[in-house]
Every structure is written in structure tokens, then in C-alpha cells.
Design a protein around this motif. Sequence first.
Motif, PDB file in Angstrom:
ATOM      1  N   THR A 241       0.803  -1.254  -0.047  1.00  0.00           N
ATOM      2  CA  THR A 241       0.049   0.090   0.075  1.00  0.00           C
ATOM      3  C   THR A 241       0.889   1.198   0.126  1.00  0.00           C
ATOM      4  O   THR A 241       0.654   2.140  -0.716  1.00  0.00           O
ATOM      5  N   GLY A 242       1.801   1.299   0.745  1.00  0.00           N
ATOM      6  CA  GLY A 242       3.003   2.187   0.621  1.00  0.00           C
ATOM      7  C   GLY A 242       3.306   2.848  -0.628  1.00  0.00           C
ATOM      8  O   GLY A 242       3.720   3.859  -0.983  1.00  0.00           O
ATOM      9  N   MET A 243       3.930   1.601  -1.260  1.00  0.00           N
ATOM     10  CA  MET A 243       4.412   1.683  -2.731  1.00  0.00           C
ATOM     11  C   MET A 243       3.266   2.372  -3.672  1.00  0.00           C
ATOM     12  O   MET A 243       3.772   3.275  -4.196  1.00  0.00           O
ATOM     13  N   ARG A 244       2.099   1.899  -3.355  1.00  0.00           N
ATOM     14  CA  ARG A 244       1.062   2.402  -4.239  1.00  0.00           C
ATOM     15  C   ARG A 244       0.643   4.107  -3.966  1.00  0.00           C
ATOM     16  O   ARG A 244       0.406   4.669  -4.926  1.00  0.00           O
ATOM     17  N   ILE A 245       0.933   4.482  -2.655  1.00  0.00           N
ATOM     18  CA  ILE A 245       0.300   5.437  -2.409  1.00  0.00           C
ATOM     19  C   ILE A 245       1.476   6.556  -2.976  1.00  0.00           C
ATOM     20  O   ILE A 245       1.180   7.743  -3.454  1.00  0.00           O
ATOM     21  N   LEU A 246       2.625   6.077  -2.645  1.00  0.00           N
ATOM     22  CA  LEU A 246       3.907   7.079  -3.014  1.00  0.00           C
ATOM     23  C   LEU A 246       4.202   7.208  -4.624  1.00  0.00           C
ATOM     24  O   LEU A 246       4.220   8.211  -5.110  1.00  0.00           O
ATOM     25  N   GLY A 247       3.725   5.980  -5.141  1.00  0.00           N
ATOM     26  CA  GLY A 247       3.759   6.053  -6.502  1.00  0.00           C
ATOM     27  C   GLY A 247       2.660   6.602  -7.595  1.00  0.00           C
ATOM     28  O   GLY A 247       2.540   6.782  -8.677  1.00  0.00           O
ATOM     29  N   ASN A 248       1.292   6.924  -6.759  1.00  0.00           N
ATOM     30  CA  ASN A 248       0.319   7.361  -7.193  1.00  0.00           C
ATOM     31  C   ASN A 248      -0.330   8.674  -6.634  1.00  0.00           C
ATOM     32  O   ASN A 248      -1.258   8.575  -5.888  1.00  0.00           O
ATOM     33  N   PRO A 249       0.662   9.695  -6.655  1.00  0.00           N
ATOM     34  CA  PRO A 249       0.243  10.851  -5.692  1.00  0.00           C
ATOM     35  C   PRO A 249      -0.961  11.482  -5.779  1.00  0.00           C
ATOM     36  O   PRO A 249      -1.731  11.770  -7.177  1.00  0.00           O
ATOM     37  N   LEU A 250      -1.513  12.494  -4.838  1.00  0.00           N
ATOM     38  CA  LEU A 250      -2.685  13.196  -4.962  1.00  0.00           C
ATOM     39  C   LEU A 250      -2.174  14.456  -5.345  1.00  0.00           C
ATOM     40  O   LEU A 250      -1.206  15.190  -5.084  1.00  0.00           O
ATOM     41  N   ALA A 251      -3.305  15.118  -6.242  1.00  0.00           N
ATOM     42  CA  ALA A 251      -3.120  16.526  -6.470  1.00  0.00           C
ATOM     43  C   ALA A 251      -1.686  17.192  -7.225  1.00  0.00           C
ATOM     44  O   ALA A 251      -1.185  16.356  -7.978  1.00  0.00           O
TER      45      ALA A 251
END
Length: 403
Positions: A325-335
Motif C-alpha cells: 500500500t505504501g508503494m502505491r500511495i507514493l507512486g500514485n500521488p494526490l493533486a
Amino acid sequence: MGKLIWANNQQYLIQKNVEQVVPFLRNFSLEQVNRVGRFQRTYEKFESTPLRSLDAFASLVGVQSIFVKDESYRFNLNAFKVLGGVYAIGQYAAKKLGRNIDELSFEQLKSLEVRELLGDLTFISTTDGNHGRGVAWAARELGLKARIYMPAGSAEERLQNIKNEGAYAEITTMNYDDTVRYTSQLAKENDWVVIQDTMWEGYEEIPVWIMQGYTTLVKEAALQLEKAPTHVFLQAGVGSFAGAVVAFLQQYYEQKITFVLVEPFVANCYYESFKAGAEQFVTVGGEMQTIMAGLACGEPNPLAWDLLKTYTKVSICCDEEVAATGMRILGNPLATDARIIAGESGAAPVGCFYELMTNEQYTELKDTLQLDENSRVLFINTEGDTDVENYRNIVWHGKYAKI
């Protein structure tokens, strides 16, 4: 949902422990850290790595700010570990030459004259990939030899990356800690030099040099931040990286910082030690197979343990889904947040943080850590996509997705 378990550190800020580590903290004073950085910056291609501010992510989870120091850019090696290896090898070479490292540069150590004085040196190390690649790189740059051994289950891509640096490398059938013991024995038998960031009786100097090498990234982060962080989430492993970060920041800032350790379930020696409330650390064994390969260590570095049991408040261990999940959060940022390519070990603390901030099951942990709208949280992405195939399987194809 992803799973977390945690243990409060029952040795946290006990006065006798503080008094015990004060002398060791001098190894991480600003003066000493400046000396480390001076040598590392003599490498002609040295560059500081970026500090990313993830404002949209911070707003989503309800904290004041989130910063990520991105070590995937370090020396074009996709991980921070080279900082420790290159400084330790530099210190070893300086000592062998009878010189002070302050008088030497990386370029001088590459000279033919120095190579002749150093002789036929071989450095040996155990690694999940990143540390060994850094040691192999430094040895090759200086015209020296390296032999690197990896624990069972290590990624073939990481093995090949080490071989590409000119080192002999192989994957063993043992776990990390047993491979360390194996390489130590090989070093004795062949008069090779162990470059390892854990320590044991009779092997203390080089691990301290490696820990000091790591502090360059911490000082960079401190200079890049406008305000001190209130919370720092750190990958554990043997604890040398986390110990170096804690030792420097504890002295650099004149305010309390809440330090949190993050480990995989299968290699959670700090969690088990904190849970036991022990003055001496607890070790864990077994195969320790996890996608968080850089954290698959079951025996703490004793000096790092002394630091971390004194200043770290909580240890969290997590499952594979949390790191993914951490990998996906960082690789798919918000705004407008920056995209960060983070490997499994690099992203695990972010995954843990997101889980405890968004899952009501962990409200008690969130309250224990006093994470709220005033919190300024620092993470260090210790590696990029050092195993590209696994990175794509996780980030593109949803491997280890929450169910």
C-alpha cells in the motif's frame, strides 16, 4: 485491511539508559557529521537527494505536513546504503595508510599510488541487495575487490546489479543473520575485510563508520526542512540506519521528536524486544521471507539497540499488504504531490502510517503517538524500485492488494 501490531517501548527515556548512550552520541555530533559529508562530497558526482512535501496526502489524513526524503536518487544506485559503505571503506583505507580521512579525498584514494600502498584488498559483506551493491560500487571505484553474499530468497535482479558492479556475488541457502556469520568466517579464513552495519564482539569500529556514513542524508533533510519534524517513522532491520537517524536528530533539534520503528511480521526483533520490556534485545530466527527484504533481519546491532531502546517510543510490525500500500500511495500521488518510486522496504513506514491514520482499529496507536493536525511527519524512502519486476507486480498488477 492490512494488519499492524505494535509494542510500546518500556525502556523509553529511562534515565540510566540515557546516561549510557550519551558518550556514543558524540559519534553523531554535527561536527562529526560534517566530517563525514566532507569526505563523501569529494566524489565528483555527489549530489544531495530531494525532500518531497506531500501536502495533499497530509490534508487527506489530517496532519500538518508530510515530508519524504527520497534516497532513490543517491549516487545513481537507487538506495541510500552506499553512503555507509563508501565512508567505511574510506575510513578503513585511511587507517591502513596511516592518514586522517580529513586529509584524503575520494579521488586521491583512486590514485595508482594509493592502490599500490593498500595492496590486494578484498571487502566482503552480507546484503539483501542495496548495501552489497554500494560496497561493490565503492570497491570497484577504488580499484579494489568485493565479495557479496545474499540470504536465501534474494531477488535475482538485485544479485545481477551487484555483479554489474564487478563483484563476486551469490545467493546462499541461509537467512540474513546466518549469512552474516558465514561471511565473517570466510573473512577470517581468507584475510578479507568485513563491511557490515551490524556488530559483534571484536567487530565494532567499521559498523560505527557505516552508521556515521548514513548521517549525511539526515543532515541534508534537516537543512531542507523549515521546521523540526514532530514524528519520524523509520525502517528497522538491524537498526543501524534508524539508530544513526535518531542519534543525529536527537542532538540537532532542541525539541522532543517521536521516533517510530517499522518492521515486517517475520523479522520483528525490535517489536519482540519492546514487548518483552527487556534491557537486552530479543532475537528472532527462521527463514524471514518477506517482500521487505532490506528489513529481514532478526538480530539487532547492539549499539543501535542501545540508542533505539532509549529514544524510540513504539515499534510497529506489518504484513506485506501494508508495505505494498505504501508503494502505491507514493507512486500514485494526490493533486500536485510529487511521485516517489519506493521499493518494499522504502515504502513500509508510509503504509503503516496510512493504515493507522485511516483505520479505526488503530485509534489507540494513533492517540499513543499523538498524531493530529499539528504533526509534522518525516519519512525516508530508503530505496527505489531495486526489484523492478516485483515493483510492477505490486504497483501495476495489484499484488498484495487489500481485500
